[in-house]
Structures are given as structure tokens and as C-alpha cells.
Design an enzyme around this catalytic site. Structure first.
Site, PDB file in Angstrom:
ATOM      1  N   GLU A  31       0.847  -1.193   0.000  1.00  0.00           N
ATOM      2  CA  GLU A  31       0.000   0.000   0.000  1.00  0.00           C
ATOM      3  C   GLU A  31       0.883   1.244   0.000  1.00  0.00           C
ATOM      4  O   GLU A  31       1.828   1.329   0.763  1.00  0.00           O
ATOM      5  CB  GLU A  31      -0.902  -0.046   1.257  1.00  0.00           C
ATOM      6  CG  GLU A  31      -1.618   1.234   1.607  1.00  0.00           C
ATOM      7  CD  GLU A  31      -2.510   1.784   0.501  1.00  0.00           C
ATOM      8  OE1 GLU A  31      -3.338   1.033  -0.030  1.00  0.00           O
ATOM      9  OE2 GLU A  31      -2.345   2.975   0.158  1.00  0.00           O
ATOM     10  N   HIS A  49     -25.718  -1.292  -0.676  1.00  0.00           N
ATOM     11  CA  HIS A  49     -26.833  -1.190  -1.617  1.00  0.00           C
ATOM     12  C   HIS A  49     -27.507  -2.545  -1.783  1.00  0.00           C
ATOM     13  O   HIS A  49     -26.826  -3.581  -1.839  1.00  0.00           O
ATOM     14  CB  HIS A  49     -26.326  -0.705  -2.978  1.00  0.00           C
ATOM     15  CG  HIS A  49     -25.820   0.703  -2.956  1.00  0.00           C
ATOM     16  ND1 HIS A  49     -26.657   1.794  -2.927  1.00  0.00           N
ATOM     17  CD2 HIS A  49     -24.563   1.206  -2.943  1.00  0.00           C
ATOM     18  CE1 HIS A  49     -25.930   2.905  -2.911  1.00  0.00           C
ATOM     19  NE2 HIS A  49     -24.653   2.575  -2.915  1.00  0.00           N
ATOM     20  N   SER A 335     -18.838   2.745  -7.044  1.00  0.00           N
ATOM     21  CA  SER A 335     -20.015   2.303  -6.308  1.00  0.00           C
ATOM     22  C   SER A 335     -20.779   1.303  -7.176  1.00  0.00           C
ATOM     23  O   SER A 335     -20.917   1.535  -8.380  1.00  0.00           O
ATOM     24  CB  SER A 335     -20.900   3.509  -5.980  1.00  0.00           C
ATOM     25  OG  SER A 335     -21.879   3.136  -5.056  1.00  0.00           O
ATOM     26  N   CYS A 434     -16.419  18.311  17.938  1.00  0.00           N
ATOM     27  CA  CYS A 434     -15.282  19.250  17.910  1.00  0.00           C
ATOM     28  C   CYS A 434     -14.215  18.805  16.921  1.00  0.00           C
ATOM     29  O   CYS A 434     -13.213  19.493  16.752  1.00  0.00           O
ATOM     30  CB  CYS A 434     -14.716  19.473  19.308  1.00  0.00           C
ATOM     31  SG  CYS A 434     -13.413  18.344  19.793  1.00  0.00           S
ATOM     32  N   CYS A 439      -9.142  16.491  21.703  1.00  0.00           N
ATOM     33  CA  CYS A 439      -8.422  15.248  21.986  1.00  0.00           C
ATOM     34  C   CYS A 439      -7.147  15.047  21.178  1.00  0.00           C
ATOM     35  O   CYS A 439      -6.314  14.217  21.545  1.00  0.00           O
ATOM     36  CB  CYS A 439      -9.344  14.039  21.837  1.00  0.00           C
ATOM     37  SG  CYS A 439      -9.892  13.734  20.138  1.00  0.00           S
TER      38      CYS A 439
HETATM   39  C1  LIG Z   1     -18.665   9.521  -3.298  1.00  0.00           C
HETATM   40  C2  LIG Z   1     -18.657   8.032  -3.212  1.00  0.00           C
HETATM   41  C3  LIG Z   1     -19.730   7.349  -2.671  1.00  0.00           C
HETATM   42  C4  LIG Z   1     -19.736   5.973  -2.609  1.00  0.00           C
HETATM   43  N1  LIG Z   1     -20.745   5.338  -1.956  1.00  0.00           N
HETATM   44  C5  LIG Z   1     -20.752   3.999  -1.892  1.00  0.00           C
HETATM   45  C6  LIG Z   1     -21.761   3.320  -1.166  1.00  0.00           C
HETATM   46  O1  LIG Z   1     -22.568   3.930  -0.472  1.00  0.00           O
HETATM   47  N2  LIG Z   1     -21.809   1.974  -1.239  1.00  0.00           N
HETATM   48  C7  LIG Z   1     -20.918   1.270  -1.972  1.00  0.00           C
HETATM   49  O2  LIG Z   1     -21.060   0.067  -2.050  1.00  0.00           O
HETATM   50  N3  LIG Z   1     -19.881   1.872  -2.584  1.00  0.00           N
HETATM   51  C8  LIG Z   1     -19.778   3.216  -2.544  1.00  0.00           C
HETATM   52  N4  LIG Z   1     -18.741   3.848  -3.152  1.00  0.00           N
HETATM   53  C9  LIG Z   1     -17.709   3.046  -3.790  1.00  0.00           C
HETATM   54  C10 LIG Z   1     -16.726   2.460  -2.793  1.00  0.00           C
HETATM   55  O3  LIG Z   1     -16.317   3.417  -1.848  1.00  0.00           O
HETATM   56  C11 LIG Z   1     -15.527   1.935  -3.569  1.00  0.00           C
HETATM   57  O4  LIG Z   1     -16.000   1.086  -4.579  1.00  0.00           O
HETATM   58  C12 LIG Z   1     -14.550   1.159  -2.731  1.00  0.00           C
HETATM   59  O5  LIG Z   1     -14.210   1.850  -1.558  1.00  0.00           O
HETATM   60  C13 LIG Z   1     -13.312   0.880  -3.563  1.00  0.00           C
HETATM   61  O6  LIG Z   1     -12.384   0.204  -2.777  1.00  0.00           O
HETATM   62  P1  LIG Z   1     -10.990  -0.191  -3.397  1.00  0.00           P
HETATM   63  O7  LIG Z   1     -10.279  -0.971  -2.364  1.00  0.00           O
HETATM   64  O8  LIG Z   1     -11.193  -0.806  -4.716  1.00  0.00           O
HETATM   65  O9  LIG Z   1     -10.254   1.211  -3.663  1.00  0.00           O
HETATM   66  P2  LIG Z   1      -9.513   2.161  -2.616  1.00  0.00           P
HETATM   67  O10 LIG Z   1     -10.204   2.225  -1.334  1.00  0.00           O
HETATM   68  O11 LIG Z   1      -9.268   3.451  -3.329  1.00  0.00           O
HETATM   69  O12 LIG Z   1      -8.138   1.422  -2.370  1.00  0.00           O
HETATM   70  C14 LIG Z   1      -7.113   1.398  -3.320  1.00  0.00           C
HETATM   71  C15 LIG Z   1      -5.792   1.493  -2.586  1.00  0.00           C
HETATM   72  O13 LIG Z   1      -4.724   1.315  -3.493  1.00  0.00           O
HETATM   73  C16 LIG Z   1      -3.652   2.147  -3.097  1.00  0.00           C
HETATM   74  N5  LIG Z   1      -2.788   2.374  -4.252  1.00  0.00           N
HETATM   75  C17 LIG Z   1      -3.094   3.041  -5.389  1.00  0.00           C
HETATM   76  N6  LIG Z   1      -2.032   3.064  -6.214  1.00  0.00           N
HETATM   77  C18 LIG Z   1      -1.045   2.382  -5.601  1.00  0.00           C
HETATM   78  C19 LIG Z   1       0.299   2.083  -5.956  1.00  0.00           C
HETATM   79  N7  LIG Z   1       0.831   2.480  -7.104  1.00  0.00           N
HETATM   80  N8  LIG Z   1       1.055   1.376  -5.077  1.00  0.00           N
HETATM   81  C20 LIG Z   1       0.534   0.956  -3.893  1.00  0.00           C
HETATM   82  N9  LIG Z   1      -0.743   1.233  -3.504  1.00  0.00           N
HETATM   83  C21 LIG Z   1      -1.515   1.936  -4.349  1.00  0.00           C
HETATM   84  C22 LIG Z   1      -4.361   3.398  -2.625  1.00  0.00           C
HETATM   85  O14 LIG Z   1      -3.529   4.182  -1.775  1.00  0.00           O
HETATM   86  C23 LIG Z   1      -5.581   2.842  -1.929  1.00  0.00           C
HETATM   87  O15 LIG Z   1      -5.388   2.691  -0.551  1.00  0.00           O
HETATM   88  C24 LIG Z   1     -18.674   5.240  -3.168  1.00  0.00           C
HETATM   89  C25 LIG Z   1     -17.577   5.916  -3.686  1.00  0.00           C
HETATM   90  C26 LIG Z   1     -17.547   7.306  -3.672  1.00  0.00           C
HETATM   91  C27 LIG Z   1     -16.336   8.025  -4.126  1.00  0.00           C
END
Ligand SMILES: Cc1cc2nc3c(=O)[nH]c(=O)nc-3n(C[C@H](O)[C@H](O)[C@H](O)COP(=O)(O)OP(=O)(O)OC[C@H]3O[C@@H](n4cnc5c(N)ncnc54)[C@H](O)[C@@H]3O)c2cc1C
Length: 476
Positions: A31, A49, A335, A434, A439
Site C-alpha cells: 500500500e 446497496h 459504487s 469538535c 483530543c
Molecule cells: C462519493 C462516493 C460514494 C460511494 N458510496 C458507496 C456506497 O454507499 N456503497 C458502496 O457500495 N460503494 C460506494 N462507493 C464506492 C466504494 O467506496 C468503492 O467502490 C470502494 O471503496 C473501492 O475500494 P478499493 O479498495 O477498490 O479502492 P480504494 O479504497 O481506493 O483502495 C485502493 C488502494 O490502493 C492504493 N494504491 C493506489 N495506487 C497504488 C500504488 N501504485 N502502489 C501501492 N498502492 C496503491 C491506494 O492508496 C488505496 O489505498 C462510493 C464511492 C464514492 C467516491
């Protein structure tokens, strides 16, 4: 060479690592940020959802419905805050009824259970603060809410308990195909793995494009929010969406598992993949739309605003699969990625298991206990706990009533908190009215003591975000 490198410790990467930790395999999660849950997973609507929205027949629809079905048992097993509060898609104009019916039919086709259209009288009973304009709504009793931080930390902790290793502050910058696997090049040296999983959120296209000729484009689509104080608890019981139609797309109003109310998000395409700052324009849009589906929204109780970035693949579909031998994508996870995470974990783990012919690990233990919350104890139990561990008798965060004992626990976990934000997301110290005003200095002292760090080494969120530059008058 390890068996598997998972890139990205968001909810997808952690769900994948946890599923793979059921197998006899050496797993390394890499990460770029300082902790689990620093990307999109930390800033979203926190909704599980029901699954009526995604297009029937899509992978998104399939994994959403599966994930939503898996969530209650997973939350129980991992001791995560989750509630099936049900959701309502509110229709404000009779002319939009065909759209509401279409959504209902799509949900039924996707296999969402218990869906029905409720008319105004029942809708008002379900949600007394619904707008006076509301005509009907699509009611999904299986819709839920979850703590996205809690879920991700729990998946990571359980993966670590079952042998997965985590490496933070390590950014992947390239790949080289080698005999029997891949060299993963990072800013902290090279690593080798038989299989690489790309779960890098908004950056997943960059990593994908380094190995594949079939190029992918991910657009960061920003969503701005207002978070309201816990005094608004109960304003809405269900997650209230507005049916896109004559009144536009609208924003949602939802309770959180911790008793706050969340209002948002926008959907603004931007270029900067780190552009998580809210803007006046974005928040104005949320404010303008927030009163359409509900009435008397107490927006004055806002305690903070924030924004998250959806990893929007132009094809609007999850891109999961082996794109080159031993290189597996888990990309385009916008999402409902949070809702789908349990099913995404299983799907990707199945692909990797197939590639490596992995065997089950009989020592796998899927249970995990969360941080003890003294507020859940009786007076007698709490007194007993303080006798044994006095740190639980010292309240550090007054808004959320978080004790020193909880903060120490958060720091000592694997992977544990190393910064103010890491403590905040694990314990809620600093999440209250706050916003850490009182804290933060106390949490910094505890972090320094427990991690053996000087105060000027304590960060808000990893290297580069040190909170103080030195001790008063040091330089005089
Ligand atoms: C506004 C908004 C509302 C949403 N609402 C919902 C909801 O209500 N319900 C729902 O189901 N989903 C929702 N989603 C979608 C959901 O949040 C995402 O689909 C999910 O969190 C994606 O997770 P992920 O692990 O794929 O990505 P991320 O959480 O982005 O994790 C990817 C990780 O990879 C790391 N990374 C990237 N590049 C590199 C690299 N080169 N080297 C090492 N590490 C790297 C990043 O630092 C990050 O920690 C929403 C998203 C948004 C933005």
C-alpha cells in the site's frame, strides 16, 4: 518470491487478502499510503446497496447482490457495525413513475429480495420526514449501512491473523515479467510474486496499462458530502434516495451506523486523482439538492464536509480478471464497490486459487473481535474493566466518549494505527462535534508513548503530515 502480492489496502484489497488467507499461500499486501483504508474506502456513503440499481446481467449487479447477501454474516464474524435499515428511492412527480417501475423491475431481475413500491401513506409512516412532494417510493428492506473503516480494518486484521503481511508507505511504480511470476518495482525496492493482484482504486488503470495493451481509463469522479452531528440521529431511519427525474438527480440522506446523518454526494469528474478537497461549488450543489426528498433537514448540524473519488471506468463496469498470465485486475471498483467487497474478495481469490492451484489452510480462523467499546458494558462490568485496565477509565475524546484503553488497543493491533487519522477511524476519537479540537494533543501523546516516537514525528496521516515542527522556543 511470495505467492501473491495484492496492490492496494482498500476494502477490495483487504477482502481479497482475507479470502486468500484461507489458503496455504504467502500473501503480501503493498500500500502506498501509511495505513489500511486511505483511498476511496475512507470517503463514501457507507451504504450496502440492495442491488436494484446496477444493470441486469452486469458483473456489478451480480457482485452487489451477492455482497449484500453476504454482509450480515461477515459483519457478525468480524464484529463490524452493520445494520439493515432499508432504503427508499423517493419519487417526487407522478410523471416519473415509469422510471420507478423500471428500477423495481431491474431489481427483481437482479434477484433483490423484498422489493416493493410503497405509496405516499405508507411512505410517510416509514419515513415521517419525507418531502411533502413525495408521491411513492421503491422500498428495499435489504438495503443496509456499514462502517467502511471498521469493515476494512476487520478484513485486514483477520487476513494478518491468518498470515498475510502488510507493507505500507510503498508505492508500486512498475512491473517486470520474470520466470514464474512478476517483479513488482516500488519506491522501496523490488518484490517478486507468482501472482499480482491490482486493487489500486483510482490508480488501477495506471498499473493495468503498464502490463496490458488493452488500455483502461479510470476517471476520478468526486462526491462531496456534509456530515451532521449525532444529535440528528433518527432524522431518517432509512437511506433516502431521490429518483432521478424531473427534479434532477438529487442527493441521498442516510443515517450512519454511529448515529450521524450523511448528506450527499455530488458526481463531478475531475483530473486530479488525489483531488479529495471539497469545493464551494460542490457543497452548494449538495445544499441545494438536500431538501428535495426530505423536509426540515437540520443542515445547520453539519460538523464536517468531505469528498471521495469514485474510480469510474468509462465502461461503468467492474473489471475483474486475469489480464496477463499471473496478473489479475480488480479495477473500476466504483459504487457499489463497498457493498460488493465480500463477493469481490471471493471472486478474485477464486481466480488466484485457480492460477496457483492453492490448497485450503486448515488453520484458518475467520473470527475477529473489534475494539472493546466500554459504552456497551453495564456499570458493574465497566467498573471491573477499569480495575483490571485503568486506561479504560480515562476519557480522551469527550465528544464520542473514547477512552485511552480503546486508543491503545487501536495502536497495538496488526495492522495498527500509527497516526491521528488511524486512531480516529479505528476508535472515533476526533470524529465528534469538535472534530479533534480537544483530543488531538492527547492522542498524539498516547501515539508517541506507545510507538516510541517524539511529538514532532507524529503525523495526521503519514509522512509529510507531521503536526508540529518542534518544541516551543527550541529555535530561539
Ligand atoms: C462519493 C462516493 C460514494 C460511494 N458510496 C458507496 C456506497 O454507499 N456503497 C458502496 O457500495 N460503494 C460506494 N462507493 C464506492 C466504494 O467506496 C468503492 O467502490 C470502494 O471503496 C473501492 O475500494 P478499493 O479498495 O477498490 O479502492 P480504494 O479504497 O481506493 O483502495 C485502493 C488502494 O490502493 C492504493 N494504491 C493506489 N495506487 C497504488 C500504488 N501504485 N502502489 C501501492 N498502492 C496503491 C491506494 O492508496 C488505496 O489505498 C462510493 C464511492 C464514492 C467516491
Amino acid at each position: 518470491m511470495v505467492d501473491i502480492i495484492v496492490i492496494g489496502a482498500g476494502v477490495s484489497g483487504c477482502a481479497i487478502a482475507r479470502e486468500l488467507s484461507r489458503k496455504k499461500a504467502e500473501i503480501l499486501v503493498i500500500e502506498k499510503d501509511e495505513d489500511v483504508c486511505c483511498g476511496t474506502t475512507k470517503a463514501n456513503s457507507a451504504i450496502v446497496h440492495a442491488g436494484y440499481d446496477a444493470a441486469n446481467g452486469s458483473l456489478m449487479a451480480k457482485l452487489n447482490v451477492q455482497g449484500s447477501q453476504m454482509m450480515p454474516a461477515l459483519a457478525e464474524e468480524l464484529d463490524v457495525h452493520f445494520r439493515r435499515n432499508g432504503s427508499l428511492v423517493v419519487m417526487l412527480d407522478e410523471d416519473d413513475r415509469p422510471e420507478l417501475v423500471k428500477l423495481y423491475e431491474n431489481g427483481v431481475a437482479n434477484g433483490v429480495e423484498g422489493l416493493r413500491i410503497v405509496e405516499r401513506d405508507e411512505l410517510v409512516e416509514l419515513e415521517p420526514n419525507v418531502s411533502d412532494e413525495a408521491v411513492a417510493a421503491l422500498y428495499a428492506p435489504t438495503g443496509g449501512i456499514v462502517c467502511p473503516f471498521g469493515l476494512t480494518y476487520a478484513l485486514a486484521e483477520n487476513a494478518a491473523k491468518n498470515g498475510a503481511k502488510f507493507r505500507f508507505n510503498t508505492k508500486v511504480t512498475g512491473f517486470e515479467k520474470i520466470d514464474g511470476g512478476w517483479k513488482v518495482i516500488t519506491d522501496q525496492g523490488d518484490f517478486e510474486a507468482k501472482v499480482v493482484v491490482n486493487a489500486a482504486g483510482v490508480h488501477a488503470d495506471e498499473l493495468h496499462n503498464m502490463v496490458s495493451d488493452d488500455k483502461m481509463t479510470i476517471i476520478p469522479r468526486r462526491g462531496d458530502y456534509f456530515l451532521l452531528d449525532r444529535t440528528t440521529e433518527g432524522f431518517v431511519k432509512h437511506t433516502v434516495f431521490q429518483l432521478p427525474g424531473k427534479f434532477g438527480k438529487g442527493v441521498l440522506i442516510t443515517p450512519t451506523v454511529h448515529g450521524n446523518t450523511l448528506v450527499g454526494p455530488t458526481a463531478i469528474d475531475i483530473e486530479d486523482k488525489d483531488g479529495t478537497a471539497t469545493t464551494q461549488m460542490g457543497l452548494d450543489e449538495v445544499r441545494a439538492k438536500s431538501g428535495l426528498a426530505v423536509k426540515n433537514l437540520p443542515l445547520r448540524q453539519t460538523i464536517t464536509s468531505f469528498a471521495g473519488l469514485r474510480a469510474h471506468d468509462v465502461r461503468h463496469e467492474f473489471a475483474i480478471g486475469e489480464v496477463k498470465p499471473g496478473f489479475v485486475d480488480c479495477a473500476g471498483i466504483e459504487s457499489p464497490g463497498l457493498s460488493s467487497a465480500p463477493a469481490i474478495g471471493v471472486m478474485v481469490a477464486d481466480i488466484v486459487t485457480g492460477i496457483l492451484s492453492l490448497e485450503d489452510d486448515p488453520t484458518f480462523d475467520g473470527k475477529r473481535k473489534g475494539i472493546l467499546d466500554p459504552k456497551t458494558l453495564s456499570r458493574e462490568e465497566y467498573a471491573e474493566l477499569i480495575k483490571k485496565e485503568p486506561a479504560y477509565g480515562t476519557v480522551i475524546c469527550r465528544c464520542e466518549t473514547i477512552t485511552e484503553g480503546e486508543i491503545i488497543d487501536a495502536i497495538k493491533r496488526v495492522p495498527g494505527a500509527k497516526s491521528l487519522d488511524g486512531v480516529k477511524r479505528r476508535t472515533r476519537a476526533g470524529m465528534g462535534r469538535c472534530q479533534g479540537g480537544f483530543c488531538s494533543p492527547r492522542v498524539m501523546e498516547i501515539l508517541g508513548r506507545e510507538l516510541g516516537l517524539e511529538q514532532n514525528q507524529i503525523t495526521k496521516a503519514g509522512p509529510g503530515s507531521e503536526l508540529i515542527v518542534g518544541i516551543n522556543k527550541d529555535t530561539v
